[in-house]
Design a protein around this motif. Structure first.
Motif, PDB file in Angstrom:
ATOM      1  N   VAL A  24       0.890  -1.218   0.042  1.00  0.00           N
ATOM      2  CA  VAL A  24       0.013  -0.035   0.154  1.00  0.00           C
ATOM      3  C   VAL A  24       0.890   1.221  -0.084  1.00  0.00           C
ATOM      4  O   VAL A  24       1.599   1.442   1.134  1.00  0.00           O
ATOM      5  CB  VAL A  24      -1.099   0.043   1.131  1.00  0.00           C
ATOM      6  N   SER A  25       0.875   1.959  -1.133  1.00  0.00           N
ATOM      7  CA  SER A  25       1.582   3.217  -1.485  1.00  0.00           C
ATOM      8  C   SER A  25       1.076   4.287  -0.888  1.00  0.00           C
ATOM      9  O   SER A  25       0.043   4.823  -1.361  1.00  0.00           O
ATOM     10  CB  SER A  25       2.287   3.463  -2.613  1.00  0.00           C
ATOM     11  N   THR A  26       1.500   5.264   0.381  1.00  0.00           N
ATOM     12  CA  THR A  26       0.651   6.385   0.565  1.00  0.00           C
ATOM     13  C   THR A  26       1.802   7.389   0.556  1.00  0.00           C
ATOM     14  O   THR A  26       2.977   7.284  -0.234  1.00  0.00           O
ATOM     15  CB  THR A  26       0.381   6.479   1.998  1.00  0.00           C
ATOM     16  N   GLU A  27       1.333   8.691   0.573  1.00  0.00           N
ATOM     17  CA  GLU A  27       1.925   9.960   0.541  1.00  0.00           C
ATOM     18  C   GLU A  27       3.398   9.856   1.190  1.00  0.00           C
ATOM     19  O   GLU A  27       4.414  10.476   1.030  1.00  0.00           O
ATOM     20  CB  GLU A  27       1.246  11.120   1.002  1.00  0.00           C
ATOM     21  N   LYS A  28       3.388   9.116   2.452  1.00  0.00           N
ATOM     22  CA  LYS A  28       4.583   9.302   3.527  1.00  0.00           C
ATOM     23  C   LYS A  28       5.118   7.912   3.692  1.00  0.00           C
ATOM     24  O   LYS A  28       6.260   8.036   3.854  1.00  0.00           O
ATOM     25  CB  LYS A  28       3.988   9.725   4.910  1.00  0.00           C
ATOM     26  N   PHE A  29       4.414   6.836   3.847  1.00  0.00           N
ATOM     27  CA  PHE A  29       4.865   5.624   4.052  1.00  0.00           C
ATOM     28  C   PHE A  29       4.414   4.595   3.110  1.00  0.00           C
ATOM     29  O   PHE A  29       3.293   4.782   2.582  1.00  0.00           O
ATOM     30  CB  PHE A  29       4.737   5.423   5.622  1.00  0.00           C
TER      31      PHE A  29
END
Length: 325
Positions: A175-180
């Motif tokens: 799961v790719s998010t803005e921060k981690f």
């Protein structure tokens, strides 16, 4: 026209027939509109927001496909999928779409990404190609490929989602998010990562997950069951949890456990896409606990909180602003 487009989605067209189909779509707006409409219907029947339904059965799919008009689409979307006011984009493109002459029309099968955005005050259930299931909270966007290839299963998230990932040790789920980035092989966990906000947390209900830095993919930490990692003052902190009420949003319930009023307001603004101005400083730091049905809306939540501590509020529907006094 209908028969040819349906045959494409059923995978029964030859490369030459695909070429002729997309030549026609390029020059004829009616063909393009029909293609996109049927693609949206096809995607909608695959998502089936009610997890007990899983994928829509073949009779339902056939019924939806027969109703190609806008009224038919709306009626069956409501009747069978219960996707309440879902806004979504099903992306499609033709390789070298800017060029009038294309050589490799079979590459249309490389249309690989779909995007779903959940409206304010709603939630959506999604089933991915690998049978992984996901609940999306309000104002959440998920982008994922129509099929997973290579050595990982990567999706992009902006918002909050609960994942129940199908196990595949040979192809980790990311799961790719803005921060981690959050990586697993198969487990259940919740991710809170709204874009542009300082908050990030991941809560694991079973199995294990790995947290990576978004920029350089360096592993930061591992979580085990009933552990949560949360960004506090720019740093990640790991804690244990036992109370599962924070996951009730999947059932359409927002639960606040001894939360300051100012924090509740932030959540309400986020979930219901509304601006709330608090002019009553006496209640900012009061803590509240309670459970509220998502569908009742922000007004009902505030009316319930009024019974615990006295305040008043007015709502400007034109400006989408609530003022608390």
């Amino acid at each position: 026209m209908y028969k040819l487009i349906e045959q494409y989605f059923e995978g029964r067209l030859s490369p030459e027939e695909k070429k002729r189909l997309f030549e026609k779509i390029d020059v004829d707006p009616d063909w393009k509109k029909e293609f996109v409409t049927l693609q949206n219907l096809r995607g909608l029947t695959a998502w089936a927001p009610n997890p007990s339904l899983g994928h829509a059965d073949q009779s339902v799919k056939s019924d939806i496909w027969k109703n190609r008009t806008i009224s038919g689409y709306i009626k069956h979307a409501i009747g069978y999928a219960a996707a309440i006011l879902i806004t979504f984009t099903l992306s499609w493109f033709i390789k070298d779409s800017g060029s009038p002459e294309r050589e490799n029309y079979s590459s249309i099968d490389d249309i690989n990404y779909q995007e779903i955005t959940t409206p304010a005050g709603q939630r959506v259930f999604v089933r991915l190609p690998d049978s992984t299931t996901i609940w999306l909270n309000a104002r959440t966007t998920l982008r994922y490929p129509t099929k997973f290839t290579g050595n990982e299963r990567r999706v992009e998230l902006e918002g909050e989602a609960f994942f129940d990932v199908t196990e595949n040790t040979a192809s980790p789920f990311v799961v790719s998010t803005e921060k981690f980035n959050v990586q697993v092989t198969g487990t259940s966990f919740n991710v809170y990562a709204y874009k542009g906000r300082n908050e990030f947390n991941t809560s694991l209900t079973e199995g294990s997950v790995f947290i990576y830095d978004h920029k350089n993919e360096v592993e930061i930490m591992q979580l085990k069951a009933n552990e949560r990692v949360e960004q506090i003052n720019g740093l990640l902190e790991k804690t244990d949890f036992s109370n599962m009420d924070f996951l009730l949003w999947k059932d359409g319930i927002y639960a606040f456990d001894d939360l300051p009023f100012s924090e509740i307001i932030k959540k309400l603004e986020l979930y219901y896409d509304i601006t709330i101005i608090v002019n009553n400083n006496n209640i900012r730091n009061f803590k509240f606990s309670g459970k509220f049905r998502q569908r009742d809306g922000v007004d009902r939540v505030l009316q319930t909180l009024q019974k615990i501590h006295q305040f008043s509020f007015t709502k400007d529907d034109d400006k989408n602003i609530i003022t608390i006094k």
